[in-house]
Design a protein around this motif. Structure first.
Motif, PDB file in Angstrom:
ATOM      1  N   ALA A   1       5.575  -0.213  -0.349  1.00  0.00           N
ATOM      2  CA  ALA A   1       5.146  -1.543   0.081  1.00  0.00           C
ATOM      3  C   ALA A   1       6.066  -2.094   1.162  1.00  0.00           C
ATOM      4  CB  ALA A   1       5.103  -2.488  -1.117  1.00  0.00           C
ATOM      5  N   ALA A   2       7.371  -1.875   1.021  1.00  0.00           N
ATOM      6  CA  ALA A   2       8.320  -2.377   2.019  1.00  0.00           C
ATOM      7  C   ALA A   2       8.065  -1.742   3.382  1.00  0.00           C
ATOM      8  CB  ALA A   2       9.748  -2.094   1.555  1.00  0.00           C
ATOM      9  N   ALA A   3       7.821  -0.430   3.389  1.00  0.00           N
ATOM     10  CA  ALA A   3       7.554   0.250   4.663  1.00  0.00           C
ATOM     11  C   ALA A   3       6.251  -0.259   5.282  1.00  0.00           C
ATOM     12  CB  ALA A   3       7.487   1.758   4.435  1.00  0.00           C
ATOM     13  N   ALA A   4       5.231  -0.461   4.447  1.00  0.00           N
ATOM     14  CA  ALA A   4       3.939  -0.916   4.959  1.00  0.00           C
ATOM     15  C   ALA A   4       4.014  -2.332   5.510  1.00  0.00           C
ATOM     16  CB  ALA A   4       2.893  -0.844   3.851  1.00  0.00           C
ATOM     17  N   LEU A   5       4.756  -3.202   4.826  1.00  0.00           N
ATOM     18  CA  LEU A   5       4.822  -4.614   5.208  1.00  0.00           C
ATOM     19  C   LEU A   5       5.978  -4.920   6.155  1.00  0.00           C
ATOM     20  CD1 LEU A   5       4.062  -6.127   1.680  1.00  0.00           C
ATOM     21  CD2 LEU A   5       2.511  -6.041   3.651  1.00  0.00           C
ATOM     22  N   GLU A   6       6.771  -3.884   6.456  1.00  0.00           N
ATOM     23  CA  GLU A   6       7.911  -4.034   7.370  1.00  0.00           C
ATOM     24  C   GLU A   6       8.887  -5.097   6.877  1.00  0.00           C
ATOM     25  OE1 GLU A   6       6.456  -4.617  11.343  1.00  0.00           O
ATOM     26  OE2 GLU A   6       5.259  -2.774  11.328  1.00  0.00           O
ATOM     27  N   ILE A   7       9.218  -4.976   5.569  1.00  0.00           N
ATOM     28  CA  ILE A   7      10.213  -5.849   4.956  1.00  0.00           C
ATOM     29  C   ILE A   7      11.231  -4.973   4.246  1.00  0.00           C
ATOM     30  CG2 ILE A   7       8.586  -7.760   4.666  1.00  0.00           C
ATOM     31  CD1 ILE A   7       8.225  -6.948   1.761  1.00  0.00           C
ATOM     32  N   GLU A   8      12.254  -5.583   3.702  1.00  0.00           N
ATOM     33  CA  GLU A   8      13.280  -4.831   2.979  1.00  0.00           C
ATOM     34  C   GLU A   8      12.788  -4.512   1.563  1.00  0.00           C
ATOM     35  OE1 GLU A   8      16.120  -3.651   4.131  1.00  0.00           O
ATOM     36  OE2 GLU A   8      15.738  -4.497   6.125  1.00  0.00           O
ATOM     37  N   GLU A   9      13.154  -3.324   1.083  1.00  0.00           N
ATOM     38  CA  GLU A   9      12.825  -2.964  -0.293  1.00  0.00           C
ATOM     39  C   GLU A   9      13.478  -3.971  -1.243  1.00  0.00           C
ATOM     40  OE1 GLU A   9      13.080   0.985  -3.203  1.00  0.00           O
ATOM     41  OE2 GLU A   9      13.576   1.126  -1.053  1.00  0.00           O
ATOM     42  N   GLY A  10      12.720  -4.416  -2.225  1.00  0.00           N
ATOM     43  CA  GLY A  10      13.235  -5.396  -3.173  1.00  0.00           C
ATOM     44  C   GLY A  10      12.897  -6.834  -2.831  1.00  0.00           C
ATOM     45  N   GLU A  11      12.374  -7.074  -1.626  1.00  0.00           N
ATOM     46  CA  GLU A  11      11.975  -8.442  -1.273  1.00  0.00           C
ATOM     47  C   GLU A  11      10.779  -8.865  -2.127  1.00  0.00           C
ATOM     48  OE1 GLU A  11      11.463  -9.766   2.702  1.00  0.00           O
ATOM     49  OE2 GLU A  11      13.078  -8.497   3.502  1.00  0.00           O
ATOM     50  N   PRO A  12      10.653 -10.178  -2.396  1.00  0.00           N
ATOM     51  CA  PRO A  12       9.551 -10.639  -3.260  1.00  0.00           C
ATOM     52  C   PRO A  12       8.187 -10.535  -2.571  1.00  0.00           C
ATOM     53  CG  PRO A  12      10.774 -12.506  -2.380  1.00  0.00           C
ATOM     54  CD  PRO A  12      11.542 -11.277  -1.993  1.00  0.00           C
ATOM     55  N   VAL A  13       7.201 -10.120  -3.340  1.00  0.00           N
ATOM     56  CA  VAL A  13       5.823 -10.044  -2.861  1.00  0.00           C
ATOM     57  C   VAL A  13       4.909 -10.605  -3.944  1.00  0.00           C
ATOM     58  CG1 VAL A  13       6.127  -8.058  -1.323  1.00  0.00           C
ATOM     59  CG2 VAL A  13       5.574  -7.682  -3.722  1.00  0.00           C
ATOM     60  N   VAL A  14       3.796 -11.164  -3.506  1.00  0.00           N
ATOM     61  CA  VAL A  14       2.749 -11.582  -4.428  1.00  0.00           C
ATOM     62  C   VAL A  14       1.876 -10.372  -4.713  1.00  0.00           C
ATOM     63  CG1 VAL A  14       0.732 -13.055  -4.752  1.00  0.00           C
ATOM     64  CG2 VAL A  14       2.754 -13.958  -3.595  1.00  0.00           C
ATOM     65  N   ARG A  15       1.591 -10.136  -5.978  1.00  0.00           N
ATOM     66  CA  ARG A  15       0.775  -8.990  -6.386  1.00  0.00           C
ATOM     67  C   ARG A  15      -0.530  -9.495  -6.994  1.00  0.00           C
ATOM     68  NH1 ARG A  15       0.548  -5.403 -11.128  1.00  0.00           N
ATOM     69  NH2 ARG A  15       0.263  -3.229 -10.481  1.00  0.00           N
ATOM     70  N   ILE A  16      -1.650  -9.003  -6.437  1.00  0.00           N
ATOM     71  CA  ILE A  16      -2.974  -9.371  -6.938  1.00  0.00           C
ATOM     72  C   ILE A  16      -3.710  -8.082  -7.283  1.00  0.00           C
ATOM     73  CG2 ILE A  16      -5.104 -10.649  -6.505  1.00  0.00           C
ATOM     74  CD1 ILE A  16      -3.630 -12.030  -4.178  1.00  0.00           C
ATOM     75  N   ARG A  17      -4.002  -7.914  -8.540  1.00  0.00           N
ATOM     76  CA  ARG A  17      -4.689  -6.700  -9.009  1.00  0.00           C
ATOM     77  C   ARG A  17      -6.036  -7.117  -9.595  1.00  0.00           C
ATOM     78  NH1 ARG A  17      -3.826  -1.389 -10.832  1.00  0.00           N
ATOM     79  NH2 ARG A  17      -4.594  -0.910 -12.923  1.00  0.00           N
ATOM     80  N   ARG A  18      -7.119  -6.529  -9.039  1.00  0.00           N
ATOM     81  CA  ARG A  18      -8.456  -6.936  -9.445  1.00  0.00           C
ATOM     82  C   ARG A  18      -9.366  -5.734  -9.674  1.00  0.00           C
ATOM     83  NH1 ARG A  18      -9.606 -11.027  -4.538  1.00  0.00           N
ATOM     84  NH2 ARG A  18      -8.497  -9.347  -3.468  1.00  0.00           N
ATOM     85  N   LEU A  19     -10.230  -5.861 -10.665  1.00  0.00           N
ATOM     86  CA  LEU A  19     -11.311  -4.899 -10.886  1.00  0.00           C
ATOM     87  C   LEU A  19     -12.495  -5.380 -10.070  1.00  0.00           C
ATOM     88  CD1 LEU A  19     -12.554  -2.460 -12.419  1.00  0.00           C
ATOM     89  CD2 LEU A  19     -13.253  -4.100 -14.190  1.00  0.00           C
ATOM     90  N   ARG A  20     -12.981  -4.530  -9.176  1.00  0.00           N
ATOM     91  CA  ARG A  20     -14.063  -4.913  -8.268  1.00  0.00           C
ATOM     92  C   ARG A  20     -15.391  -4.382  -8.797  1.00  0.00           C
ATOM     93  NH1 ARG A  20     -12.784  -8.883  -5.316  1.00  0.00           N
ATOM     94  NH2 ARG A  20     -12.038  -8.344  -3.261  1.00  0.00           N
ATOM     95  N   LEU A  21     -16.404  -5.253  -8.762  1.00  0.00           N
ATOM     96  CA  LEU A  21     -17.708  -4.939  -9.315  1.00  0.00           C
ATOM     97  C   LEU A  21     -18.790  -5.109  -8.268  1.00  0.00           C
ATOM     98  CD1 LEU A  21     -17.314  -7.117 -12.551  1.00  0.00           C
ATOM     99  CD2 LEU A  21     -16.853  -4.665 -12.364  1.00  0.00           C
ATOM    100  N   GLY A  22     -19.827  -4.296  -8.359  1.00  0.00           N
ATOM    101  CA  GLY A  22     -21.022  -4.451  -7.543  1.00  0.00           C
ATOM    102  C   GLY A  22     -22.228  -4.375  -8.445  1.00  0.00           C
ATOM    103  N   ASN A  23     -23.016  -5.441  -8.485  1.00  0.00           N
ATOM    104  CA  ASN A  23     -24.142  -5.526  -9.425  1.00  0.00           C
ATOM    105  C   ASN A  23     -23.676  -5.286 -10.864  1.00  0.00           C
ATOM    106  OD1 ASN A  23     -25.736  -5.992  -7.221  1.00  0.00           O
ATOM    107  ND2 ASN A  23     -26.757  -4.016  -7.237  1.00  0.00           N
ATOM    108  N   ASP A  24     -22.513  -5.873 -11.197  1.00  0.00           N
ATOM    109  CA  ASP A  24     -21.912  -5.811 -12.542  1.00  0.00           C
ATOM    110  C   ASP A  24     -21.392  -4.427 -12.922  1.00  0.00           C
ATOM    111  OD1 ASP A  24     -22.273  -8.533 -13.164  1.00  0.00           O
ATOM    112  OD2 ASP A  24     -24.334  -8.188 -13.824  1.00  0.00           O
ATOM    113  N   ALA A  25     -21.399  -3.469 -11.995  1.00  0.00           N
ATOM    114  CA  ALA A  25     -20.893  -2.131 -12.281  1.00  0.00           C
ATOM    115  C   ALA A  25     -19.526  -1.962 -11.627  1.00  0.00           C
ATOM    116  CB  ALA A  25     -21.851  -1.065 -11.753  1.00  0.00           C
TER     117      ALA A  25
END
Length: 247
Positions: A122-146
């Protein structure tokens, strides 16, 4: 078929006729008049319905097939696809927008929302230092309830201060970021690979543990740089990748 669910193309409008037919068919599918898995009328009937030539109709049908809304079977006809997200050449949109464009009813179940620290990836992707705080959003994605996939997004706290208040965003994450912080995506880079689904994710996706799935890493940037790193685990039977290669 009731004409209340669609309108015939208007030659006075600036949009091409094939585009208007596309939108009309999309409207019918969204309304449920042509449900998932159903066969749509034959081409000659559609030409009469929309008042267009077969060439115009086929242009619209081809586009909708490429977008994943329809499935054409040789010798049988054209059918409304089951919940499936098709990845390929497309505009930079949120999952919510992509699903809506395919005529699917968008659904989402929040699995986790809070603060964590950036690991090396994540640090490499976001170009920040490892260990810096990030907001984490984890979601189950559905299409037509599936269930279609599990998406875990990380946002650097420095870009989205106080994002945890008043709570997780409803609907599109990009709309929330634009509204609250003026963050608007301009580019996204994605990497696709195939991996076996772990037991926890498999239960959420209604799959046997160890089933192959697409793992998609996405880095999204705005004018200031990367602001989102998302890892998605997508069901292989409901997520499809198409590419067009040209010389």
């Amino acid at each position: 078929m009731s004409q209340a669910t669609y309108s015939q193309p208007d030659r006075r409008r600036p949009e091409p006729l094939w585009y208007q037919v596309e939108e009309a068919i999309r409207t019918i599918v969204k309304s449920g008049e042509w449900p998932t898995g159903s066969q749509i009328p034959a081409e000659d009937r559609l030409c009469i319905m929309f008042g267009v030539s077969r060439i115009t109709l086929r242009h619209a049908l081809r586009n909708l097939e490429e977008q994943g809304l329809l499935r054409r079977e040789h010798g049988r006809g054209t059918f409304v696809r089951s919940a499936k997200l098709v990845a390929g050449t497309r505009e930079l949109t949120s999952f919510t927008q992509e699903m809506g464009n395919l005529g699917l009813v968008v659904g989402s179940r929040l699995l986790d929302f809070g603060l964590t620290t950036a690991d090396a990836a994540a640090a490499a992707a976001l170009e920040i230092e490892e260990g810096e705080p990030v907001v984490r959003i984890r979601r189950l994605r559905l299409g037509n309830d599936a269930p279609i996939g599990i998406q875990t997004a990380q946002l650097p706290v420095a870009r989205v201060p106080d994002f945890l208040e008043p709570g997780p965003p409803e609907g599109s994450l990009y709309e929330a970021l634009s509204r609250r912080y003026g963050i608007n995506p301009v580019e996204a880079r994605e990497i696709y690979r195939v991996a076996s689904v772990g037991a926890e994710d498999a239960a959420l996706l209604d799959l046997p543990a160890g089933t192959p799935a697409f793992v998609v890493e996405r880095i999204t940037t705005d004018e200031r740089g990367p602001f989102e790193f998302t890892v998605s685990v997508m069901r292989g039977d409901r997520y499809e990748i198409r590419s067009t290669l040209r010389s």
